[in-house]
Design a protein around this motif. Sequence first.
Motif, short mmCIF file in Angstrom:
data_model
loop_
_atom_site.label_atom_id
_atom_site.label_comp_id
_atom_site.label_asym_id
_atom_site.label_seq_id
_atom_site.Cartn_x
_atom_site.Cartn_y
_atom_site.Cartn_z
N UNK A 155 97.33 61.58 15.39
CA UNK A 155 96.70 61.27 14.15
C UNK A 155 95.43 60.48 14.25
N UNK A 156 95.41 59.50 15.15
CA UNK A 156 94.23 58.56 15.50
C UNK A 156 94.03 58.63 16.75
N UNK A 157 92.80 57.91 16.96
CA UNK A 157 92.36 57.64 18.46
C UNK A 157 91.31 56.53 18.34
N UNK A 158 91.27 55.83 19.44
CA UNK A 158 90.29 54.78 19.53
C UNK A 158 89.63 54.87 20.97
N UNK A 159 88.22 54.99 21.10
CA UNK A 159 87.57 55.27 22.35
C UNK A 159 86.47 54.20 22.80
N UNK A 188 85.82 65.96 17.44
CA UNK A 188 86.35 67.00 17.95
C UNK A 188 87.77 67.04 18.41
N UNK A 189 87.96 65.96 19.37
CA UNK A 189 89.19 65.90 20.07
C UNK A 189 90.40 65.84 18.97
N UNK A 190 90.17 64.77 18.05
CA UNK A 190 91.22 64.58 17.09
C UNK A 190 91.44 65.78 16.41
N UNK A 191 90.56 66.49 16.07
CA UNK A 191 90.62 67.84 15.26
C UNK A 191 91.14 68.88 16.13
N UNK A 225 92.77 61.51 11.61
CA UNK A 225 92.80 63.18 11.15
C UNK A 225 92.80 62.99 9.48
N UNK A 226 92.38 63.94 8.94
CA UNK A 226 92.65 64.23 7.69
C UNK A 226 93.17 65.46 7.21
N UNK A 227 92.96 66.29 6.45
CA UNK A 227 93.68 67.53 5.97
C UNK A 227 93.61 68.54 7.11
N UNK A 228 94.61 69.32 7.34
CA UNK A 228 94.68 70.11 8.50
C UNK A 228 95.12 71.46 7.72
N UNK A 229 94.46 72.49 7.30
CA UNK A 229 94.78 73.49 6.78
C UNK A 229 94.45 75.00 7.06
N UNK A 230 95.51 75.68 7.91
CA UNK A 230 95.11 76.93 8.70
C UNK A 230 94.28 76.41 9.57
N UNK A 231 93.07 77.33 9.87
CA UNK A 231 92.18 77.11 11.06
C UNK A 231 91.03 76.05 10.78
N UNK A 232 91.33 75.23 9.80
CA UNK A 232 90.34 74.21 9.30
C UNK A 232 90.85 72.68 9.36
N UNK A 233 90.33 71.56 10.12
CA UNK A 233 90.64 70.25 10.31
C UNK A 233 89.67 69.52 9.79
N UNK A 291 106.40 66.19 13.83
CA UNK A 291 105.23 65.26 13.49
C UNK A 291 105.55 65.13 11.68
N UNK A 292 106.41 64.28 11.35
CA UNK A 292 106.52 64.20 10.19
C UNK A 292 105.26 63.79 9.02
N UNK A 293 104.41 63.04 9.66
CA UNK A 293 103.42 62.28 9.26
C UNK A 293 102.16 63.14 9.16
N UNK A 294 102.22 64.11 9.72
CA UNK A 294 100.97 65.24 9.58
C UNK A 294 101.04 66.01 8.45
N UNK A 295 99.92 66.49 7.96
CA UNK A 295 99.67 67.05 6.63
C UNK A 295 99.54 68.42 6.96
#
Length: 297
Positions: A155-159, A188-191, A225-233, A291-295
Motif C-alpha cells: 500500500x505504501x513505499x519510500x524510495x 507506477x510500481x505501487x500501482x 495506493x488509492x482506489x483500485x477498481x478493475x484495471x485502474x489504480x 490484504x484486508x486494508x486494500x480497497x
Amino acid sequence: MLSAISRRALLSRRACSRPGIRNYSTPNPGPQRSTWGTLKTVSAAVGLSAVAATLGAIYPPPPISILFPRAAPGPPADPLSPESVAYTDELEKKLQSLPYLKELREREDSAEWYETRPYQNFPEERRVNNLTAGALRGPGKLALYPLLRVKKDESESMVFIHLGRGLCGHDGIVHGGLLATLLDETLARTAIINLPEKVGVTAQLSLNYRAPTMADQFVVIKTKIGEVKGRKAHVSGRVEALDGTLLVEANAMFVQPRYAKLLHSAQLRQAMGEPPAADEPVLLADGQDLNPHHKHR
C-alpha cells in the motif's frame, strides 16, 4: 584723554577677562578622534565584511544559491574508472548511514516493511535501452540504484534516491522533467503491483512543484495506493528532502492494458524490484482476505 578707539579696545579686553564670558573670536577646539580609533573601526568593518562574505559563499541564502549557483566539476567521463567506482562506493556508504533510513529500520513497525533495489538484477542487454536504468545511470547522475522500503501489503513505499549534478535544468537545480520521470516510475510500481496482472501504463499524471530540488543530495519519494477498481489504480506521491521539505506532489492513474497477459510481466517485476520470498508459507482460512486494508472494488 584716551581716544574713542583706545577706549573700545580697553573695554573689549576687560570684557573678555571677566569670568563666564566666552571670547568667540578664538575657536575652542573639542576633543579630536585619534587616528588609532579610526583604524580600529575600519579594521572591524573590513573583518565583518570578510566573515559575512565567507559565510555567504559557504551557506548562501536560497535565492542567491538559485540565481548564482557555485560551479561544480562534471561527472567522471568513464563510469567504470577507479575514480567512478570509488565515488559510487562512497555514496552507497552515505546512503546506508542516513539517519532517517536508520530510524525507519529501527521503528516498531519495521517488520511490516521490506527493502528492495530496483534494476539491480536487471539484465544488461535490457538496461542499455532503459532511461533511468541505463542512459541516466552513472556518477554525477543516478549513481546508485534506488533503495525502496515497501510495506508488505504493497500500500505504501519510500524510495531513497541520490540526484547528481548531471540531472540539472538550471545549474544546481534538478530538472523538473527528471523529477516527473522518477515520480512516474515510483508511482507506477505501487500501482502496478496492485493490479491483477501486475502490468500497467500511465494514463494520467499531475504534478505540483512546491520548491526547487537542489542537486547533489538524497531525496525520498513517498507513494501511497488509492482506489483500485478493475484495471485502474490511483496512486499519490511526494518528493521530500531528508529534512522533510516538500518538493513535489503528484497524483496518477495507471491502467492495465487489455493485452496485459501477453506482456513479459516477470521481467517488469524484476526491473521494479520484487519483494523477498516469504520464509514460511501463508495459510489462509476459507474466505480470509490476504490484504484486508486494500480497497477492493
